[in-house]
Enzyme design. Structure first.
Site, PDB file in Angstrom:
ATOM      1  N   PRO A 141       0.797  -1.221   0.000  1.00 33.57           N
ATOM      2  CA  PRO A 141       0.000   0.000   0.000  1.00 33.57           C
ATOM      3  C   PRO A 141       0.834   1.279   0.000  1.00 33.57           C
ATOM      4  O   PRO A 141       1.884   1.351   0.634  1.00 33.57           O
ATOM      5  CB  PRO A 141      -0.810  -0.103   1.303  1.00 33.57           C
ATOM      6  CG  PRO A 141      -0.059  -1.066   2.146  1.00 33.57           C
ATOM      7  CD  PRO A 141       0.576  -2.037   1.192  1.00 33.57           C
ATOM      8  N   ASN A 142       0.318   2.238  -0.735  1.00 32.45           N
ATOM      9  CA  ASN A 142       0.864   3.599  -0.835  1.00 32.45           C
ATOM     10  C   ASN A 142       2.145   3.689  -1.667  1.00 32.45           C
ATOM     11  O   ASN A 142       2.632   4.795  -1.931  1.00 32.45           O
ATOM     12  CB  ASN A 142       1.095   4.212   0.564  1.00 32.45           C
ATOM     13  CG  ASN A 142      -0.195   4.309   1.348  1.00 32.45           C
ATOM     14  OD1 ASN A 142      -1.152   4.885   0.860  1.00 32.45           O
ATOM     15  ND2 ASN A 142      -0.248   3.720   2.534  1.00 32.45           N
ATOM     16  N   ARG A 168       5.375  10.859  -2.681  1.00 33.27           N
ATOM     17  CA  ARG A 168       5.071  10.576  -1.277  1.00 33.27           C
ATOM     18  C   ARG A 168       6.331  10.751  -0.426  1.00 33.27           C
ATOM     19  O   ARG A 168       7.286   9.986  -0.578  1.00 33.27           O
ATOM     20  CB  ARG A 168       4.598   9.122  -1.168  1.00 33.27           C
ATOM     21  CG  ARG A 168       4.349   8.669   0.247  1.00 33.27           C
ATOM     22  CD  ARG A 168       4.204   7.154   0.327  1.00 33.27           C
ATOM     23  NE  ARG A 168       3.968   6.744   1.705  1.00 33.27           N
ATOM     24  CZ  ARG A 168       4.177   5.518   2.144  1.00 33.27           C
ATOM     25  NH1 ARG A 168       4.612   4.574   1.319  1.00 33.27           N
ATOM     26  NH2 ARG A 168       3.953   5.238   3.404  1.00 33.27           N
ATOM     27  N   TYR A 173      11.330   8.476   1.247  1.00 29.67           N
ATOM     28  CA  TYR A 173      11.259   7.344   0.321  1.00 29.67           C
ATOM     29  C   TYR A 173      11.971   7.591  -1.008  1.00 29.67           C
ATOM     30  O   TYR A 173      12.001   6.700  -1.857  1.00 29.67           O
ATOM     31  CB  TYR A 173       9.794   6.974   0.070  1.00 29.67           C
ATOM     32  CG  TYR A 173       9.075   6.542   1.333  1.00 29.67           C
ATOM     33  CD1 TYR A 173       9.507   5.416   2.048  1.00 29.67           C
ATOM     34  CD2 TYR A 173       7.997   7.247   1.842  1.00 29.67           C
ATOM     35  CE1 TYR A 173       8.870   5.019   3.220  1.00 29.67           C
ATOM     36  CE2 TYR A 173       7.354   6.853   3.016  1.00 29.67           C
ATOM     37  CZ  TYR A 173       7.805   5.740   3.695  1.00 29.67           C
ATOM     38  OH  TYR A 173       7.176   5.346   4.851  1.00 29.67           O
ATOM     39  N   ASN A 211       7.969  -5.511  -0.874  1.00 30.07           N
ATOM     40  CA  ASN A 211       7.852  -4.384   0.057  1.00 30.07           C
ATOM     41  C   ASN A 211       6.394  -4.327   0.505  1.00 30.07           C
ATOM     42  O   ASN A 211       5.538  -3.832  -0.234  1.00 30.07           O
ATOM     43  CB  ASN A 211       8.264  -3.061  -0.590  1.00 30.07           C
ATOM     44  CG  ASN A 211       8.240  -1.916   0.414  1.00 30.07           C
ATOM     45  OD1 ASN A 211       7.643  -2.034   1.487  1.00 30.07           O
ATOM     46  ND2 ASN A 211       8.893  -0.821   0.086  1.00 30.07           N
ATOM     47  N   ALA A 271       3.043  -0.664   5.035  1.00 27.55           N
ATOM     48  CA  ALA A 271       2.614  -0.681   6.440  1.00 27.55           C
ATOM     49  C   ALA A 271       2.097  -2.046   6.883  1.00 27.55           C
ATOM     50  O   ALA A 271       2.074  -2.338   8.090  1.00 27.55           O
ATOM     51  CB  ALA A 271       1.549   0.395   6.661  1.00 27.55           C
ATOM     52  N   GLU A 320      12.096  -9.414   2.158  1.00 31.39           N
ATOM     53  CA  GLU A 320      11.367  -8.197   2.551  1.00 31.39           C
ATOM     54  C   GLU A 320      12.259  -6.990   2.298  1.00 31.39           C
ATOM     55  O   GLU A 320      13.414  -6.974   2.737  1.00 31.39           O
ATOM     56  CB  GLU A 320      11.017  -8.309   4.043  1.00 31.39           C
ATOM     57  CG  GLU A 320      10.204  -7.144   4.564  1.00 31.39           C
ATOM     58  CD  GLU A 320       9.934  -7.271   6.072  1.00 31.39           C
ATOM     59  OE1 GLU A 320       9.432  -8.322   6.514  1.00 31.39           O
ATOM     60  OE2 GLU A 320      10.249  -6.309   6.785  1.00 31.39           O
ATOM     61  N   HIS A 357      12.523  -2.664   2.369  1.00 35.73           N
ATOM     62  CA  HIS A 357      11.984  -1.340   2.711  1.00 35.73           C
ATOM     63  C   HIS A 357      12.918  -0.284   2.169  1.00 35.73           C
ATOM     64  O   HIS A 357      14.139  -0.399   2.305  1.00 35.73           O
ATOM     65  CB  HIS A 357      11.857  -1.170   4.227  1.00 35.73           C
ATOM     66  CG  HIS A 357      10.927  -2.178   4.821  1.00 35.73           C
ATOM     67  ND1 HIS A 357       9.574  -2.092   4.675  1.00 35.73           N
ATOM     68  CD2 HIS A 357      11.178  -3.318   5.506  1.00 35.73           C
ATOM     69  CE1 HIS A 357       9.011  -3.141   5.264  1.00 35.73           C
ATOM     70  NE2 HIS A 357       9.962  -3.901   5.775  1.00 35.73           N
ATOM     71  N   ARG A 391      13.249   4.588  12.592  1.00 40.80           N
ATOM     72  CA  ARG A 391      12.054   5.447  12.560  1.00 40.80           C
ATOM     73  C   ARG A 391      11.188   5.183  13.798  1.00 40.80           C
ATOM     74  O   ARG A 391      11.674   4.730  14.810  1.00 40.80           O
ATOM     75  CB  ARG A 391      11.318   5.207  11.239  1.00 40.80           C
ATOM     76  CG  ARG A 391      12.187   5.551  10.015  1.00 40.80           C
ATOM     77  CD  ARG A 391      11.445   5.326   8.727  1.00 40.80           C
ATOM     78  NE  ARG A 391      10.275   6.209   8.643  1.00 40.80           N
ATOM     79  CZ  ARG A 391       9.278   6.017   7.772  1.00 40.80           C
ATOM     80  NH1 ARG A 391       9.336   5.001   6.923  1.00 40.80           N
ATOM     81  NH2 ARG A 391       8.251   6.846   7.751  1.00 40.80           N
TER      82      ARG A 391
HETATM   83  C1  DQA Z   1       8.097   1.119   3.933  1.00 43.84           C
HETATM   84  C2  DQA Z   1       8.187   1.300   5.458  1.00 43.84           C
HETATM   85  C3  DQA Z   1       6.821   1.139   6.106  1.00 43.84           C
HETATM   86  O1  DQA Z   1       6.918   1.339   7.515  1.00 43.84           O
HETATM   87  C4  DQA Z   1       5.841   2.153   5.548  1.00 43.84           C
HETATM   88  O2  DQA Z   1       4.566   1.942   6.103  1.00 43.84           O
HETATM   89  C5  DQA Z   1       5.799   2.138   4.061  1.00 43.84           C
HETATM   90  C6  DQA Z   1       7.057   2.035   3.318  1.00 43.84           C
HETATM   91  C7  DQA Z   1       9.449   1.432   3.258  1.00 43.84           C
HETATM   92  O3  DQA Z   1       9.616   1.026   2.098  1.00 43.84           O
HETATM   93  O4  DQA Z   1      10.325   2.081   3.833  1.00 43.84           O
HETATM   94  O5  DQA Z   1       4.743   2.287   3.446  1.00 43.84           O
HETATM   95  O6  DQA Z   1       7.776  -0.223   3.661  1.00 43.84           O
END
Ligand code: DQA
Length: 155
Positions: A11-12, A19, A24, A75, A78, A99, A101, A108
């Site tokens: 998501p996102n 964003r 990011y 990835n 959240a 995984e 990020h 963080r």
């Molecule tokens: C993320 C880290 C997550 O905590 C966050 O909710 C994201 C992006 C990252 O790529 O750093 O949406 O996965």
């Protein structure tokens, strides 16, 4: 023989580029996918990229990966910190999942320090921006003997 990699974004991450670029980076998702595709182009790899904002759709993509992929670079956004359903799916598909990020989640907010998924993944890469996807793909290529071991490991 061709190996399949699913590059899966949660998501996102469709908003990458605009964003919180200070967290990011300013690279858009389509450009990341294109860079990873370019990176694997010398190898016998089928790479498919997908993004969803929906937990169930991510579960479905993981299930479908069983039919064609040999590894997943994921990835989970959240959902990393909340999703037992994704954890169970990763266990169920019995594929190596890495995984990734973009940000260093461990530096963080405290709620980002815990991953419900990392423990059932092959490993976690965090904090290297979009290059983390390249590092993850390379880890799979090495696992499959398609990339040489680093020199130090060979001695
Ligand atoms: C993320 C880290 C997550 O905590 C966050 O909710 C994201 C992006 C990252 O790529 O750093 O949406 O996965």
């Amino acid at each position: 023989m061709t190996k399949g990699i699913l590059l899966l974004h949660g998501p996102n991450l469709n908003l990458l580029g605009t964003r919180q670029p200070e967290v990011y980076g300013s690279t858009r998702l389509a450009d990341i996918d294109a860079a990873v595709k370019r990176h694997v182009s010398p190898f016998d790899i089928e790479l498919r990229a997908a993004q969803s904002n929906h937990e169930g759709a991510l579960v479905d993509s993981l299930h479908e990966a069983r039919n064609w992929a040999d590894g997943v670079v994921f990835n989970p956004g959240a959902y990393t910190h909340t999703s037992l359903a994704l954890r169970d799916a990763i266990v169920a598909i019995e594929l190596p999942v890495i995984e990734v990020h973009l940000s260093n989640v461990h530096g963080r907010e405290a709620f980002r320090h815990q991953s419900l998924l990392a423990g059932v993944c092959l490993g976690q890469i965090a904090g290297f921006g979009w290059q983390g996807y390249i590092l993850a793909v390379d880890a799979l290529l090495r696992r499959w003997g398609m990339l040489d071991e680093p020199a130090a490991a060979a001695t």
